[in-house]
Design a protein around this motif. Structure first.
Motif, PDB file in Angstrom:
ATOM      1  N   GLN A  68       3.864   7.180 -14.902  1.00 53.45           N
ATOM      2  CA  GLN A  68       4.040   5.893 -15.573  1.00 53.45           C
ATOM      3  C   GLN A  68       4.324   4.775 -14.581  1.00 53.45           C
ATOM      4  N   LEU A  69       5.125   5.069 -13.560  1.00 47.62           N
ATOM      5  CA  LEU A  69       5.390   4.063 -12.529  1.00 47.62           C
ATOM      6  C   LEU A  69       4.088   3.630 -11.867  1.00 47.62           C
ATOM      7  N   LEU A  70       3.272   4.607 -11.482  1.00 45.18           N
ATOM      8  CA  LEU A  70       2.005   4.305 -10.811  1.00 45.18           C
ATOM      9  C   LEU A  70       1.068   3.544 -11.739  1.00 45.18           C
ATOM     10  N   ILE A  71       0.922   4.015 -12.959  1.00 46.01           N
ATOM     11  CA  ILE A  71       0.036   3.366 -13.931  1.00 46.01           C
ATOM     12  C   ILE A  71       0.455   1.910 -14.145  1.00 46.01           C
ATOM     13  N   ASN A  72       1.724   1.691 -14.422  1.00 39.14           N
ATOM     14  CA  ASN A  72       2.203   0.330 -14.686  1.00 39.14           C
ATOM     15  C   ASN A  72       2.027  -0.575 -13.471  1.00 39.14           C
ATOM     16  N   TRP A  73       2.333  -0.049 -12.289  1.00 34.26           N
ATOM     17  CA  TRP A  73       2.212  -0.820 -11.052  1.00 34.26           C
ATOM     18  C   TRP A  73       0.756  -1.210 -10.803  1.00 34.26           C
ATOM     19  N   LEU A  74      -0.139  -0.242 -10.926  1.00 39.74           N
ATOM     20  CA  LEU A  74      -1.554  -0.516 -10.685  1.00 39.74           C
ATOM     21  C   LEU A  74      -2.125  -1.490 -11.714  1.00 39.74           C
ATOM     22  N   ILE A  75      -1.916  -1.201 -12.981  1.00 39.46           N
ATOM     23  CA  ILE A  75      -2.501  -2.051 -14.028  1.00 39.46           C
ATOM     24  C   ILE A  75      -1.962  -3.473 -13.948  1.00 39.46           C
ATOM     25  N   THR A  76      -0.670  -3.603 -13.766  1.00 37.17           N
ATOM     26  CA  THR A  76      -0.063  -4.940 -13.692  1.00 37.17           C
ATOM     27  C   THR A  76      -0.622  -5.728 -12.516  1.00 37.17           C
ATOM     28  N   ASN A  77      -0.611  -5.121 -11.333  1.00 32.04           N
ATOM     29  CA  ASN A  77      -1.077  -5.837 -10.141  1.00 32.04           C
ATOM     30  C   ASN A  77      -2.588  -6.063 -10.145  1.00 32.04           C
ATOM     31  N   LEU A  78      -3.351  -5.107 -10.656  1.00 29.91           N
ATOM     32  CA  LEU A  78      -4.803  -5.302 -10.735  1.00 29.91           C
ATOM     33  C   LEU A  78      -5.165  -6.410 -11.724  1.00 29.91           C
ATOM     34  N   ASN A  80      -3.572  -9.167 -11.776  1.00 27.32           N
ATOM     35  CA  ASN A  80      -3.046 -10.364 -11.103  1.00 27.32           C
ATOM     36  C   ASN A  80      -1.670 -10.790 -11.569  1.00 27.32           C
ATOM     37  N   GLN A  81      -0.874  -9.820 -11.986  1.00 24.81           N
ATOM     38  CA  GLN A  81       0.531 -10.076 -12.287  1.00 24.81           C
ATOM     39  C   GLN A  81       1.339  -9.287 -11.268  1.00 24.81           C
ATOM     40  N   SER A  82       2.329  -9.886 -10.721  1.00 27.91           N
ATOM     41  CA  SER A  82       3.103  -9.256  -9.665  1.00 27.91           C
ATOM     42  C   SER A  82       4.100  -8.234 -10.223  1.00 27.91           C
ATOM     43  N   SER A  83       4.101  -7.067  -9.594  1.00 28.22           N
ATOM     44  CA  SER A  83       5.024  -6.009 -10.006  1.00 28.22           C
ATOM     45  C   SER A  83       5.329  -5.120  -8.812  1.00 28.22           C
ATOM     46  N   THR A  84       6.577  -4.733  -8.703  1.00 26.90           N
ATOM     47  CA  THR A  84       6.946  -3.764  -7.675  1.00 26.90           C
ATOM     48  C   THR A  84       6.708  -2.363  -8.226  1.00 26.90           C
ATOM     49  N   PHE A  85       6.560  -1.394  -7.321  1.00 21.40           N
ATOM     50  CA  PHE A  85       6.330  -0.023  -7.767  1.00 21.40           C
ATOM     51  C   PHE A  85       7.547   0.503  -8.526  1.00 21.40           C
ATOM     52  N   LEU A  86       8.709   0.348  -7.939  1.00 19.26           N
ATOM     53  CA  LEU A  86       9.952   0.781  -8.591  1.00 19.26           C
ATOM     54  C   LEU A  86      10.494  -0.384  -9.416  1.00 19.26           C
ATOM     55  N   PRO A  87      10.842  -0.138 -10.663  1.00 19.00           N
ATOM     56  CA  PRO A  87      11.340  -1.233 -11.505  1.00 19.00           C
ATOM     57  C   PRO A  87      12.764  -1.633 -11.104  1.00 19.00           C
ATOM     58  N   ASP A 144      -2.410  -7.088  -1.050  1.00 20.55           N
ATOM     59  CA  ASP A 144      -1.142  -7.461  -0.427  1.00 20.55           C
ATOM     60  C   ASP A 144       0.051  -6.838  -1.136  1.00 20.55           C
ATOM     61  N   TRP A 145      -0.092  -6.520  -2.424  1.00 18.19           N
ATOM     62  CA  TRP A 145       1.015  -5.958  -3.191  1.00 18.19           C
ATOM     63  C   TRP A 145       1.285  -4.487  -2.881  1.00 18.19           C
ATOM     64  N   SER A 146       0.442  -3.856  -2.074  1.00 17.92           N
ATOM     65  CA  SER A 146       0.726  -2.465  -1.687  1.00 17.92           C
ATOM     66  C   SER A 146       1.516  -2.403  -0.390  1.00 17.92           C
ATOM     67  N   GLY A 147       1.886  -3.562   0.134  1.00 19.45           N
ATOM     68  CA  GLY A 147       2.723  -3.595   1.331  1.00 19.45           C
ATOM     69  C   GLY A 147       1.978  -3.093   2.559  1.00 19.45           C
ATOM     70  N   LYS A 148       2.674  -2.335   3.385  1.00 24.31           N
ATOM     71  CA  LYS A 148       2.107  -1.876   4.654  1.00 24.31           C
ATOM     72  C   LYS A 148       1.329  -0.575   4.513  1.00 24.31           C
ATOM     73  N   THR A 149       1.179  -0.108   3.310  1.00 24.25           N
ATOM     74  CA  THR A 149       0.457   1.142   3.085  1.00 24.25           C
ATOM     75  C   THR A 149      -0.726   0.895   2.160  1.00 24.25           C
ATOM     76  N   SER A 150      -1.433   1.938   1.853  1.00 21.39           N
ATOM     77  CA  SER A 150      -2.591   1.802   0.962  1.00 21.39           C
ATOM     78  C   SER A 150      -2.217   2.214  -0.455  1.00 21.39           C
ATOM     79  N   VAL A 151      -2.994   1.761  -1.403  1.00 23.22           N
ATOM     80  CA  VAL A 151      -2.825   2.180  -2.792  1.00 23.22           C
ATOM     81  C   VAL A 151      -2.999   3.695  -2.877  1.00 23.22           C
TER      82      VAL A 151
END
Length: 179
Positions: A68-78, A80-87, A144-151
């Motif tokens: 759920q964390l991954l799904i929400n993070w990906l869908i939100t950021n894809l 164009n809404q900003s979201s961190t991976f951890l809530p 840019d929202w994936s930081g220094k790593t990849s999705v």
């Protein structure tokens, strides 16, 4: 089998590890699947999950919540809404508290519901991964929202690596209940 470096390898390993995790349950009765873990935690590994997770249901819930964390993070950021991976209020120093919260939240969830939840969320995660291209998954800084790593690194951690972790717990449980 090394850490996936391509979309194809990620998809293959995620499905393979997920299926192997469920293969660990073959031959276990319903009672065995719902039984409390009775194995000793490894002396070399003092991670909190060895005392947090009491049974297979807890492991499934942990996997589901991280899906759920991954799904929400990906869908939100894809979208164009900003979201961190951890809530909020959690971060990478306090995610153990978040894991504990997940555990507490699901103490009334049945084994059967937890199993279905992890199967459904796995399929949703895989659907998202399949719809991303190689660059989106593995090029560092592509988003840019994936930081220094990849999705893809987040996807690997939430699927392949987590399933391997779960298999280890299930293998210990299986050995204990079938001995």
């Amino acid at each position: 089998m090394g850490r996936p470096k391509t979309k194809e390898a990620l998809i293959e390993q995620a499905y393979q590890q997920f299926n192997q995790m469920f293969d660990m349950l073959e031959g276990l009765s319903s009672e065995d699947k719902m039984a409390a873990f009775s194995f000793d935690k490894p002396k070399s590994d003092q991670a909190a999950h060895w005392t947090r997770d009491k049974n297979i249901r807890d492991v499934f819930i942990h996997l589901h919540e991280w899906h759920q964390l991954l799904i929400n993070w990906l869908i939100t950021n894809l979208n164009n809404q900003s979201s961190t991976f951890l809530p909020p209020p959690y971060n990478w120093r306090t995610y153990g508290d978040m894991n504990r919260m997940f555990w507490e939240k699901h103490q009334r969830t049945s084994y059967d519901d937890a199993e279905q939840m992890v199967k459904d969320s796995h399929m949703e995660v895989m659907s998202i991964i399949i719809n991303l291209d190689e660059k989106e998954l593995f090029e560092k800084g592509y988003y840019d929202w994936s930081g220094k790593t990849s999705v893809g690194s987040y996807c690997i951690s939430t699927t392949c690596s987590h399933y391997k972790w779960a298999k280890n717990k299930m293998k210990r449980h299986r050995k204990q209940v079938l001995s």
